[in-house]
Scaffold this active site. Sequence first.
Site, PDB file in Angstrom:
ATOM      1  N   HIS A 236       1.318 -59.845 -59.418  1.00  0.00           N
ATOM      2  CA  HIS A 236       1.037 -61.336 -59.647  1.00  0.00           C
ATOM      3  C   HIS A 236       0.333 -61.434 -60.910  1.00  0.00           C
ATOM      4  O   HIS A 236       0.066 -62.613 -60.940  1.00  0.00           O
ATOM      5  CB  HIS A 236      -0.503 -62.125 -58.179  1.00  0.00           C
ATOM      6  CG  HIS A 236      -1.665 -61.791 -58.011  1.00  0.00           C
ATOM      7  ND1 HIS A 236      -1.963 -60.012 -57.696  1.00  0.00           N
ATOM      8  CD2 HIS A 236      -2.285 -61.948 -59.084  1.00  0.00           C
ATOM      9  CE1 HIS A 236      -3.113 -60.511 -58.731  1.00  0.00           C
ATOM     10  NE2 HIS A 236      -3.375 -61.013 -58.268  1.00  0.00           N
TER      11      HIS A 236
ATOM     12  N   ASP B 159       2.426 -55.696 -54.430  1.00  0.00           N
ATOM     13  CA  ASP B 159       1.683 -56.027 -55.524  1.00  0.00           C
ATOM     14  C   ASP B 159       0.767 -54.927 -56.269  1.00  0.00           C
ATOM     15  O   ASP B 159       0.300 -55.369 -57.272  1.00  0.00           O
ATOM     16  CB  ASP B 159       0.280 -57.431 -54.769  1.00  0.00           C
ATOM     17  CG  ASP B 159      -0.021 -58.227 -56.062  1.00  0.00           C
ATOM     18  OD1 ASP B 159       0.433 -58.320 -57.015  1.00  0.00           O
ATOM     19  OD2 ASP B 159      -1.625 -58.673 -55.616  1.00  0.00           O
TER      20      ASP B 159
ATOM     21  N   GLY C 214      -9.332 -62.025 -63.229  1.00  0.00           N
ATOM     22  CA  GLY C 214      -9.278 -61.438 -63.551  1.00  0.00           C
ATOM     23  C   GLY C 214      -9.873 -59.572 -63.468  1.00  0.00           C
ATOM     24  O   GLY C 214      -9.181 -59.042 -64.245  1.00  0.00           O
TER      25      GLY C 214
ATOM     26  N   SER D 224      -7.240 -58.332 -61.156  1.00  0.00           N
ATOM     27  CA  SER D 224      -6.848 -58.087 -60.283  1.00  0.00           C
ATOM     28  C   SER D 224      -6.057 -57.031 -61.734  1.00  0.00           C
ATOM     29  O   SER D 224      -5.717 -57.158 -62.591  1.00  0.00           O
ATOM     30  CB  SER D 224      -5.630 -59.781 -60.158  1.00  0.00           C
ATOM     31  OG  SER D 224      -7.382 -60.458 -59.893  1.00  0.00           O
TER      32      SER D 224
ATOM     33  N   THR E  99      -7.155 -56.445 -55.740  1.00  0.00           N
ATOM     34  CA  THR E  99      -5.752 -56.541 -55.398  1.00  0.00           C
ATOM     35  C   THR E  99      -6.596 -58.322 -54.846  1.00  0.00           C
ATOM     36  O   THR E  99      -5.312 -59.210 -55.501  1.00  0.00           O
ATOM     37  CB  THR E  99      -4.284 -56.490 -54.628  1.00  0.00           C
ATOM     38  OG1 THR E  99      -3.630 -57.284 -55.185  1.00  0.00           O
ATOM     39  CG2 THR E  99      -5.050 -55.537 -53.127  1.00  0.00           C
ATOM     40  N   ALA E 100      -7.184 -58.962 -54.565  1.00  0.00           N
ATOM     41  CA  ALA E 100      -7.847 -59.526 -53.664  1.00  0.00           C
ATOM     42  C   ALA E 100      -8.708 -59.577 -53.487  1.00  0.00           C
ATOM     43  O   ALA E 100      -9.653 -59.057 -53.009  1.00  0.00           O
ATOM     44  CB  ALA E 100      -6.831 -60.000 -52.361  1.00  0.00           C
ATOM     45  N   ILE E 101      -9.207 -60.869 -52.778  1.00  0.00           N
ATOM     46  CA  ILE E 101     -10.705 -61.224 -52.372  1.00  0.00           C
ATOM     47  C   ILE E 101     -10.891 -62.255 -51.388  1.00  0.00           C
ATOM     48  O   ILE E 101      -9.909 -63.496 -51.289  1.00  0.00           O
ATOM     49  CB  ILE E 101     -11.446 -62.127 -53.602  1.00  0.00           C
ATOM     50  CG1 ILE E 101     -11.108 -63.282 -54.336  1.00  0.00           C
ATOM     51  CG2 ILE E 101     -11.978 -60.778 -54.507  1.00  0.00           C
ATOM     52  CD1 ILE E 101     -12.158 -63.909 -55.294  1.00  0.00           C
ATOM     53  N   LEU E 102     -11.446 -62.669 -50.279  1.00  0.00           N
ATOM     54  CA  LEU E 102     -11.791 -63.372 -49.461  1.00  0.00           C
ATOM     55  C   LEU E 102     -12.981 -64.034 -49.664  1.00  0.00           C
ATOM     56  O   LEU E 102     -13.909 -63.508 -49.973  1.00  0.00           O
ATOM     57  CB  LEU E 102     -11.774 -62.730 -47.604  1.00  0.00           C
ATOM     58  CG  LEU E 102     -10.799 -61.792 -47.718  1.00  0.00           C
ATOM     59  CD1 LEU E 102     -10.947 -62.011 -45.890  1.00  0.00           C
ATOM     60  CD2 LEU E 102      -9.736 -63.497 -47.229  1.00  0.00           C
TER      61      LEU E 102
END
Length: 448
Positions: A103, A133, A204, A206, A222-225
């Site tokens: 992404h 990803d 940033g 990522s 790669t991701a956060i909640l």
Amino acid sequence: MTKHSLLAGAALAIFSFSGMAQAAPVMAASAAVQSPVAAMPYDARRGVFTFAAGLEESLPAVVQVTTLGQSRGPSSARNPKPSQGGSGVIIDAREGIIVTNHHVIENGQKFTVDLIDGRLFDATLIGADKATDIAVLKIDATGLSQVTTVDSDTLRSGDLAFAVGYPLGLDQTLTMGVISGLNRSGMGDAIEDYIQTDAAVNSGNSGGPLLDSRGRLIGINTAILSGGFGGGNDGIAFAVPTRIMMFVVDQLRASGEVKRGRVGLGLGSLTAERAREIGLNIVRGAVVYDVEPGSSGEQAGLKPGDVLTRIQGRPVANAGSVQATVGIAQAGTRMPVVYLRDGREASTQLTVEPSDPAAVRLGAQAAIARGLTLRNPASGRGAQIAVVEAGSSAAAAGFEAGDVVVQANGAEIVDMKDLAQRLQAAGEAVVPIIVLRDHERVEIDLPV
């Protein structure tokens, strides 16, 4: 002792507050007797606990990635504007290979990489895989550093973890946390088997590395909640483990694309609603909703409605966790599976198949060929078309579910096995077919 060990001779400097200095030698000696390996690395010269010695060697390998997207206007192809950015990490200094997120580079026309020493390079996209990803870039440069990669399967919840990247427009930033959980999934039905950490990860970060306390690569952030406005860090971040990352990177470097193993199962994630429908008191698992004829899944005896709960010793959280295990396995790998059928636990073994299925697949109850799913009709001879794949050449030719194939290439068809074998023998040739539809004979050419 190693550079990560606590030096007993420096213990006086540690306990210099609240009147504890005099007790420090005794406490340090006691700790040394109980545990020959110190819990925290200690810098005796500066008198501080620190992980800098292990991490500093890896920090030059962490880069900033800027993706330039095509802007509007007549000069856009020459001067694309920055569209997004993130971080990356060099895993092969000699070849200039950088791993980042899909992404981060998605829809980009050009990519640049900033090094911590101030150098800037144009990068070439080697390949990207949306399902995991992961993306791979390459730069032509000398004097690069690289990280050491370790097997993420060795991780344990409670291990220290360090996230490195370029968040929120800042220069290179290091944050610390712990491994909060392993084998995390539930954000979709794609390939999911994340490392969860509470190390601060923000926009940033990522594509940047998640490192262990020795500075070794264990995952790609790669991701956060986030429950707050603006998508800030709430202490829940996810990283693609190196177990999956290296499988993807190796294939992208070799061919520019990723080919995954398969077992011929259509899977959906077990939800609370679905669990209530089938009378289960669990909400984690993968529900089998389709089994391809002739596939490994059929040979293993699995049926629609079965719920997979473990595969290759790993708990199954949802359909994505099955894909994560099967998808990085070599063809021929045998995987033990635990599943529930009618509330009772059973086990079997799946054999991973190549990513490209055979053109004709013959099973016990059905066959698949050229976009058609075939079964034996309830009465009479021939092969009944049960399903016509949407968008297939068979659908374009005019075949319909319910048609009964009675002739192929001028030969009478006995049953689905007979038709499957004739289509296999025909190879790439167009096959003239006669079907019965509403008691009428219809002639249709079946393309490849």
